[in-house]
Design a protein around this motif. Structure first.
Motif, PDB file in Angstrom:
ATOM      1  N   ILE A   1       0.858  -1.200   0.000  1.00  0.00           N
ATOM      2  CA  ILE A   1       0.000   0.000   0.000  1.00  0.00           C
ATOM      3  C   ILE A   1       0.886   1.240   0.000  1.00  0.00           C
ATOM      4  N   LEU A   2       0.452   2.289  -0.683  1.00  0.00           N
ATOM      5  CA  LEU A   2       1.166   3.563  -0.632  1.00  0.00           C
ATOM      6  C   LEU A   2       0.152   4.693  -0.454  1.00  0.00           C
ATOM      7  N   ILE A   3       0.344   5.468   0.627  1.00  0.00           N
ATOM      8  CA  ILE A   3      -0.477   6.676   0.830  1.00  0.00           C
ATOM      9  C   ILE A   3       0.281   7.860   0.249  1.00  0.00           C
ATOM     10  N   ILE A   4      -0.408   8.646  -0.568  1.00  0.00           N
ATOM     11  CA  ILE A   4       0.236   9.815  -1.177  1.00  0.00           C
ATOM     12  C   ILE A   4      -0.460  11.066  -0.638  1.00  0.00           C
ATOM     13  N   GLU A   5       0.300  11.893   0.048  1.00  0.00           N
ATOM     14  CA  GLU A   5      -0.260  13.069   0.733  1.00  0.00           C
ATOM     15  C   GLU A   5       0.449  14.331   0.243  1.00  0.00           C
ATOM     16  N   ARG A   6      -0.334  15.355  -0.110  1.00  0.00           N
ATOM     17  CA  ARG A   6       0.288  16.561  -0.670  1.00  0.00           C
ATOM     18  C   ARG A   6       0.849  17.487   0.409  1.00  0.00           C
ATOM     19  N   ASP A   7       0.336  17.367   1.619  1.00  0.00           N
ATOM     20  CA  ASP A   7       0.843  18.234   2.686  1.00  0.00           C
ATOM     21  C   ASP A   7       2.076  17.598   3.327  1.00  0.00           C
ATOM     22  N   SER A   8       2.677  18.323   4.267  1.00  0.00           N
ATOM     23  CA  SER A   8       3.922  17.839   4.857  1.00  0.00           C
ATOM     24  C   SER A   8       3.669  16.904   6.035  1.00  0.00           C
ATOM     25  N   ARG A   9       2.407  16.696   6.389  1.00  0.00           N
ATOM     26  CA  ARG A   9       2.094  15.750   7.452  1.00  0.00           C
ATOM     27  C   ARG A   9       0.779  15.046   7.138  1.00  0.00           C
ATOM     28  N   LEU A  10       0.588  13.888   7.754  1.00  0.00           N
ATOM     29  CA  LEU A  10      -0.671  13.167   7.598  1.00  0.00           C
ATOM     30  C   LEU A  10      -1.742  13.836   8.459  1.00  0.00           C
ATOM     31  N   GLY A  11      -3.004  13.547   8.157  1.00  0.00           N
ATOM     32  CA  GLY A  11      -4.092  14.048   8.994  1.00  0.00           C
ATOM     33  C   GLY A  11      -5.045  14.977   8.261  1.00  0.00           C
ATOM     34  N   GLY A  12      -4.574  15.539   7.132  1.00  0.00           N
ATOM     35  CA  GLY A  12      -5.458  16.375   6.327  1.00  0.00           C
ATOM     36  C   GLY A  12      -5.980  17.583   7.090  1.00  0.00           C
ATOM     37  N   ILE A  13      -7.209  17.926   6.823  1.00  0.00           N
ATOM     38  CA  ILE A  13      -7.806  19.151   7.357  1.00  0.00           C
ATOM     39  C   ILE A  13      -7.967  19.054   8.885  1.00  0.00           C
ATOM     40  N   LEU A  14      -7.943  17.823   9.430  1.00  0.00           N
ATOM     41  CA  LEU A  14      -8.085  17.680  10.889  1.00  0.00           C
ATOM     42  C   LEU A  14      -6.985  18.423  11.628  1.00  0.00           C
ATOM     43  N   ASN A  15      -5.817  18.569  10.997  1.00  0.00           N
ATOM     44  CA  ASN A  15      -4.697  19.226  11.670  1.00  0.00           C
ATOM     45  C   ASN A  15      -5.016  20.657  12.075  1.00  0.00           C
ATOM     46  N   GLN A  16      -5.899  21.306  11.331  1.00  0.00           N
ATOM     47  CA  GLN A  16      -6.225  22.689  11.694  1.00  0.00           C
ATOM     48  C   GLN A  16      -7.519  22.784  12.492  1.00  0.00           C
ATOM     49  N   CYS A  17      -8.180  21.634  12.727  1.00  0.00           N
ATOM     50  CA  CYS A  17      -9.444  21.635  13.474  1.00  0.00           C
ATOM     51  C   CYS A  17      -9.144  21.366  14.944  1.00  0.00           C
ATOM     52  N   ILE A  18      -8.674  22.408  15.643  1.00  0.00           N
ATOM     53  CA  ILE A  18      -8.171  22.173  16.991  1.00  0.00           C
ATOM     54  C   ILE A  18      -9.272  22.198  18.037  1.00  0.00           C
ATOM     55  N   HIS A  19     -10.518  22.370  17.597  1.00  0.00           N
ATOM     56  CA  HIS A  19     -11.643  22.320  18.531  1.00  0.00           C
ATOM     57  C   HIS A  19     -11.983  20.864  18.841  1.00  0.00           C
ATOM     58  N   ALA A  20     -12.763  20.679  19.890  1.00  0.00           N
ATOM     59  CA  ALA A  20     -13.143  19.328  20.286  1.00  0.00           C
ATOM     60  C   ALA A  20     -14.440  18.918  19.600  1.00  0.00           C
ATOM     61  N   GLY A  21     -14.785  17.660  19.710  1.00  0.00           N
ATOM     62  CA  GLY A  21     -16.057  17.199  19.162  1.00  0.00           C
ATOM     63  C   GLY A  21     -15.880  16.078  18.157  1.00  0.00           C
ATOM     64  N   PHE A  22     -14.648  15.635  17.957  1.00  0.00           N
ATOM     65  CA  PHE A  22     -14.390  14.556  17.023  1.00  0.00           C
ATOM     66  C   PHE A  22     -14.329  13.230  17.770  1.00  0.00           C
ATOM     67  N   GLY A  23     -14.864  12.189  17.166  1.00  0.00           N
ATOM     68  CA  GLY A  23     -14.635  10.847  17.705  1.00  0.00           C
ATOM     69  C   GLY A  23     -15.683  10.313  18.652  1.00  0.00           C
ATOM     70  N   LEU A  24     -16.785  11.060  18.874  1.00  0.00           N
ATOM     71  CA  LEU A  24     -17.817  10.568  19.790  1.00  0.00           C
ATOM     72  C   LEU A  24     -18.344   9.203  19.345  1.00  0.00           C
ATOM     73  N   HIS A  25     -18.568   9.045  18.053  1.00  0.00           N
ATOM     74  CA  HIS A  25     -19.119   7.789  17.542  1.00  0.00           C
ATOM     75  C   HIS A  25     -18.068   6.696  17.489  1.00  0.00           C
ATOM     76  N   THR A  26     -16.838   7.063  17.170  1.00  0.00           N
ATOM     77  CA  THR A  26     -15.795   6.062  16.953  1.00  0.00           C
ATOM     78  C   THR A  26     -15.140   5.639  18.260  1.00  0.00           C
ATOM     79  N   PHE A  27     -14.832   6.621  19.116  1.00  0.00           N
ATOM     80  CA  PHE A  27     -14.069   6.324  20.324  1.00  0.00           C
ATOM     81  C   PHE A  27     -14.843   6.617  21.602  1.00  0.00           C
TER      82      PHE A  27
END
Lengths: 478, 418
Positions: free
Chosen positions: B30-56
């Motif tokens: 498998i190869l992941i190709i990412e245009r930014d300098s780090r993984l995580g995409g737009i989540l990296n700038q979403c520093i507010h809380a509220g993610f993961g209620l359903h998953t975690f």
């Protein structure tokens, strides 16, 4: 003491500077903004008119046809895009045929080659997406499209390479005649020159009237445009004009050299020489008028709208004013359409006139060619790979939509871009469908690094157009 | 030419979850190709809380949520190319990619998962009249400047559009010392999540003006203010309702567009409604071996659902690589009467798993019902007190629900009969 001082860094001023730089002369161009190509030259139809419009015998007719003939070779020398795509003037009423024929006659008198009237199947085959209202058209195979930004930058760079000096953020406040020429008062002190060339666009009347008996009044004539996504660039293959009718003067629909679709302009006179706002009425008018030419114009694919000001002379002349209007004071005033087309010819004509007056000799080391910033996207795979191998900055894409690399942006900055708009107009970073949403912060980073600026010094277009107000949380101090 | 079994375009939440699922289902290469300098995409700038209620079952910040998947990808030793842009994808699944470190190269992939995300609709798409000064930003760009670079685009703010990013940025800018004067929304209802209206506007006394838009932008070089006006039911400004608000910043949160230039280049069939690929329940597109998940497919409200969808795409890509393309008949899902679209748009008859069908309504409803018809026979009727375009809905179909040969499944909203 300069030999020639050119006021105005639009395409006309830069063309004059470039042609004058063939001579052994000390040349200075002053521009009120932070860069060349910030006024009318950046907001127009981006087309090379064939030359059938202007009245035979007029300066507009002469410089149009001459400019159109010179443009392709000039674009080759300056390494910028040029596409002789041809143009059509549509008529929407069979009764208008005599008017098309009149255009053919006028064009022939002006020296335009290859004009013919096309209709029916021929017209539909040429342009399948024309509206059903279009019944016939004047076809001008010499009509072409160019990039007005890179044309202006290339002329300026080439002039600079041949010794012309550029002064930015320099606004001429008044001009006085002296014993040996002129004293030109600016916001950055007084400049002295033996001659002055007035290429000040919509402000040309202000300069002209300080020194000339025959007064001019330039009334800016606003034209609004919409630019559509590259997905729509093939809707038409040629520049589509309309015969003026009772429905209005008509607007054009044209592909651009970069593959977008451009529609506009409107024509509304205004007093303000710097107001380039768009209006709801203007944009609505563009939409409805363009819809006469092309069926199903996808206006939901508009990526930006803009307006430009034509330097229309309302009082004092009804043609371009080009020549020595007062002793050693040369005008290129009232350069409205077909100004962009005429630029190469106006530049050459005025340069020769000024040089003759100053009895200047031609240089024998004039550099006629300028190398453009290579648009990597357009290169074949292997060529592109080789460039990236030599300089890895060309491998890093900054603008996703237009696929512009960091290397190209750095080159734009090294050639004079000092703002987001300066980068955008030179290499198209931020010119695409997201309009800089992704790349603006990254271009800002590169600008700050290359020019050693603080983020609060960065601007969109020079002057007060700051992009960053300060650090986060600073507001809490107040 | 370099070769990989599975190329994943995009290292955001969709690409990461898809990669982990594919590896767990046996894909070695498998190869992941990412245009930014780090993984995580737009989540990296979403520093507010509220993610993961359903998953975690936890309220995580964006970077925390992303890190959980970045860790999984690292534990599974899945290679990534960072700062690498895919320039082109061909129908034959040849990727042309460029980066500073590796230069320009082509990679042939046996399967591809599209996970490029979406982009923001710019000012130009709205044709707001006026000048073109500095100080106008899409909300997400401003979010990047504030949260990742620590700089403020301005201090006096008006926000156009009540999409979630706009709401989040209203709160963020306020907390960073700016004054948010207004959020204007052209529609008579907000496009964002209810919880964001409460937590981001109400809690900070930021007014939300519905049926209101920006009719003019002022300021030659720097933004000086905007004129707001109310609009009628056809979204035309109502004369006499104009009001001027001085500001140095206008943030636009006026819609997200799945970013499918690569998909279009590979001739992947796209839906005019979602702007994303047309997919089956296995997230397969019209091009064999090409799958899509996350915001490139349709814009999600919650990243948890992106992760779920991407997991399915990873599993499906693994199945494709071991067993080839499903040859089963496909059953179309039809979005009608108030349902704007469904994802997936079709289901393979041989599916053995339950299928989660996600959709959005075209307008708000009160006391309506989501109805599912199989060949005009009512299969399910789900009463809903509130339905809003800003909230994605779902219906779960069982294999037993699928119609006989030649049938279809229709989704619609029925009002007033609860």
């Amino acid at each position: 003491m300069y030999d020639v001082l050119i006021v105005g860094g639009g395409v006309i001023g830069c063309a004059i500077a470039r042609e004058l730089s063939r001579y052994q002369l000390k040349i200075c161009l002053v521009e009120r903004e932070e860069d060349v190509c910030t006024g009318t030259s950046k907001a127009n139809s981006a087309i090379v008119h064939a030359g059938f419009d202007a009245a035979p015998g007029s300066k507009k007719a002469y410089f149009n046809v001459e400019g159109s003939r010179m443009m392709e070779a000039l674009c080759q020398d300056l390494d910028i895009p040029y596409d002789r795509c041809g143009s059509l003037v549509l008529s929407f009423d069979a009764a208008d045929r005599p008017r098309l024929e009149e255009l053919v006659r006028r064009g022939q008198e002006n020296g335009v080659e290859g004009l013919e009237i096309v209709e029916g199947e021929t017209l539909r085959t040429m342009e399948p997406n024309l509206s059903s209202q279009a019944v016939a058209a004047l076809y001008a195979p010499t009509g072409a499209i160019v990039c007005p930004f890179t044309l202006t930058y290339a002329l300026a760079e080439n002039a600079a390479a041949n010794g012309a000096e550029f002064r930015f953020d320099t606004c001429v406040e008044r001009i006085e005649r002296t014993d040996d020429g002129f004293a030109v008062y600016t916001n950055h002190g007084v400049l002295h020159s033996r001659t002055v060339v007035n290429a000040a666009g919509v402000y040309a009347d202000v300069l002209h009237n300080q020194l000339c008996e025959n007064k001019l009044t330039i009334v800016p004539r606003r034209g609004e445009y919409c630019l559509l996504d590259k997905t729509e660039g093939r809707l038409v293959s040629r520049t589509i004009f309309q015969l003026p009718s009772t429905m209005g003067k008509g607007v054009l629909v044209t592909p651009t050299v970069h593959g977008n679709l451009l529609v506009g302009p409107t024509a509304v006179d205004q007093e303000d020489k710097s107001d380039t706002a768009t209006t709801a009425e203007g944009l609505a008018q563009v939409t409805s008028a363009a819809g006469r030419s092309v069926s199903r114009l996808p206006m939901n694919k508009v990526i930006t709208a803009f307006s430009g000001l034509r330097a229309h002379i309302a009082v004092g002349a009804d043609d371009f004013v080009i020549g020595e209007s007062a002793e050693n004071f040369f005008d290129a005033a009232g350069i409205e359409s077909p100004g962009l087309t005429s630029a190469p010819a106006i530049g050459a004509y005025l340069a020769d006139l000024v040089a003759e007056k100053l009895r200047a000799e031609k240089k024998n080391d004039f550099i006629a060619k300028r190398r453009g910033i290579t648009p990597l996207k357009e290169l074949p795979f292997e060529e592109r790979r080789t460039i990236i191998e030599k300089d890895s900055a060309y491998g890093q894409i900054i603008c996703r939509c237009e696929q512009i690399s960091e290397g190209e942006i750095i080159e734009a900055i090294r050639r004079g871009a000092r703002s987001l708009d300066g980068v955008k107009r030179r290499v198209r970073a931020g010119m695409g469908r997201c309009q800089g949403g992704f790349c603006a912060p990254r271009v800002m980073e590169i600008l700050a690094r290359e020019l050693q600026l603080q983020s609060t010094d960065l601007t969109k277009s020079g002057g007060e157009s700051h992009l960053i107000a300060g650090q986060t949380k600073e507001g809490w101090d107040k | 030419m370099k070769h990989v079994e599975l190329a994943i375009i995009g290292g955001g939440p969709a690409g990461l979850a898809a990669a982990a699922a594919a590896r767990r289902n046996g894909v070695e290469d498998i190869l992941i190709i990412e245009r930014d300098s780090r993984l995580g995409g737009i989540l990296n700038q979403c520093i507010h809380a509220g993610f993961g209620l359903h998953t975690f079952g936890q309220e995580l910040s964006g970077p925390e949520y992303a890190q959980r998947f970045i860790d999984q990808v690292a534990e599974l030793s899945i290679p990534c190319l960072l700062d690498t842009m895919v320039l082109d994808l061909s129908e034959e699944r040849i990727l042309t990619v460029t980066s500073r470190t590796e230069g320009l190269q082509q990679i042939k992939a046996d399967a591809v998962i599209l996970a490029m995300g979406c982009r923001e609709r710019p000012r130009g798409a709205l044709n707001i009249p006026g000048t073109r000064p500095s100080g106008i930003w899409s909300a997400g760009t401003a979010q990047r400047l504030v949260n990742m670079e620590g700089v403020m685009p301005g201090r006096e703010v008006v926000i156009l559009g009540s999409g979630d990013i706009g709401l989040i940025m209203a709160r963020r800018m306020t907390m960073e010392g700016a004054k948010v004067h207004a959020v204007a929304e052209v529609m008579p209802y907000s496009g964002g999540l209810k919880r964001n209206i409460v937590q981001c506007l109400d809690d900070f006394d930021i007014p939300l003006f519905l049926s209101t838009t920006v009719v003019e932008i002022h300021g030659r070089k720097k933004l000086e203010g905007v004129t707001l006006a109310q609009v009628d039911e056809r979204r035309r400004p109502i004369p006499g309702t104009e009001r001027y608000i001085p500001c140095d910043t206008l943030l636009l949160s006026v819609g997200l567009l799945p970013e499918n230039e690569l998909s279009a280049g590979a001739n992947v069939a796209l839906s005019p409604i979602t702007g994303g690929p047309v997919v089956g329940e296995d997230l397969s597109t019209s091009i064999p071996g090409v799958f899509a998940c996350g915001n490139v497919l349709h814009v999600h409200d919650l990243v948890d659902f992106v992760s779920q969808e991407a997991t399915l795409a990873g599993e499906a890509a693994a199945r494709y690589l071991s067993a080839g393309e499903s040859q089963a008949e496909t059953i179309p899902l039809l979005a009608e009467g108030g349902v704007r679209y469904t994802v997936p748009q079709f289901i393979h008859r041989d599916t053995t798993e339950n299928v989660t069908v996600r959709f959005r309504v075209g307008q708000p409803y009160r006391n309506a019902a989501v109805c599912v018809y199989v060949n005009d026979q009512l299969l399910r009727r789900i009463p809903k007190r509130v339905l809003a375009p800003g909230e994605m809905e779902k219906v779960i179909l069982r294999p037993a629900d699928l119609p006989a040969e030649g049938g279809s499944i229709r989704f619609c909203i029925e009002e007033g009969t609860n």
